[in-house]
Design an enzyme around this catalytic site. Sequence first.
Site, short mmCIF file in Angstrom:
data_model
loop_
_atom_site.label_atom_id
_atom_site.label_comp_id
_atom_site.label_asym_id
_atom_site.label_seq_id
_atom_site.Cartn_x
_atom_site.Cartn_y
_atom_site.Cartn_z
N CYS A 259 -0.12 3.78 2.33
CA CYS A 259 -0.14 4.17 3.06
C CYS A 259 1.06 4.32 3.49
CB CYS A 259 -0.54 2.92 3.71
SG CYS A 259 -2.09 1.89 2.78
N ASP A 260 2.05 3.61 3.45
CA ASP A 260 2.91 4.28 3.71
C ASP A 260 4.99 4.70 2.87
OD1 ASP A 260 3.11 2.16 5.71
OD2 ASP A 260 2.72 0.08 4.28
N CYS B 107 1.00 -1.36 0.36
CA CYS B 107 -0.06 0.03 -0.42
C CYS B 107 1.00 1.10 -0.25
CB CYS B 107 -0.79 0.25 1.72
SG CYS B 107 -2.19 1.14 1.52
#
Length: 308
Positions: free
Chosen positions: A135-136, A132
């Site tokens: 997300c990261d 992701c």
Amino acid sequence: MRNVIIIGSGCAGNTAAVYAARANLKPLVVEGVEVGGQLSLTTMVENFPGFPEGIMGPELVGNIKKQAERFGAEYRGGEVTAADLSRRPFRITLDNNEVVETRTLIIASGASARWLGIESEQKLIGHGVSSCATCDGFFYRGRPVMVVGGGDSAMEEATFLTKFASEVTICHRRDQFRASKIMLDRARKNETIKWLPNTVVDEVHDVAKGEVTGVRLRDVTNGRQWDQPVDGLFLAIGHIPNTKVFRGQLELDPDGYIISKGGAKTNIPGVFHAGDVQDRHYRQAITAAGAGCMAAIEAERFLEAEGH
Ligand code: NAP
């Protein structure tokens, strides 16, 4: 006893909840581990009709949930750990061991990220290996990263990562890309993105250090191997449908996708499907929403025909 339980809280599940709640069926939505589904992991959605400037994925799915709650849908966190579809009412076990009975079931449990499956990758998930970028990606400011895959997700993630990373390499096992032309062109125009076609990842370094420091790559045309230093490895190689608890009960295809019996019907009367858990072709937010609508209408008609 519930009239409708909806498993999954992505675009499909939440839309099913809007329709079921408006039909006064007081649905219970079991949100699952990925609350909000894949839209909650994406950034700007530019192709959902009605938003000429686009809308952020989490906002879109959050709005559909609010809409469902306004009409009386009830949401519960956590997962379904077991399902008994052999008799009616169906029995659904939640992860706190509570068993809930329901007259109809809408399965909108979606699909989860696929991994390469190599040992070093598995050991470094969360330590430089991610599925992701949204997300990261932030953690890789000024650092080199690699994205694996040749579809729209790979193009989207690579383009997104250029906002942070010093260099983004797309590693793809073929020289043909299944990504749509618009997404591929956008990535190709981005000079921060480097391309490694016909290449696969054989190993992720460095398990001993406990963080990603690079990858061992292989050119599939001639077998040549080499190491490339990267700090982050992002997998964008597709998804696996979340149907484990229905194995042996529902008809599934060899990859685990629910086999549709037309409309939103499964092989079990009263059990309906919606979204990516059945759809391996379109997999769009708008098709998932449409499928959620269809499943809720089918559930409503099923209940009506049974006199509820
Ligand atoms: P996808 O289209 O299935 O692409 C997966 C990619 O991963 C393919 O290029 C595939 O290679 C590669 N791959 C699969 N298994 C692999 C393995 N074991 N090792 C190495 N490579 C592997 O998946 P996706 O990109 O996630 O897209 C899914 C759907 O969502 C599509 O319909 C797409 O249009 C949609 N989507 C849309 C948007 C958008 O419009 N904003 C964004 C993201 C996704 P091969 O090509 O060789 O099979």
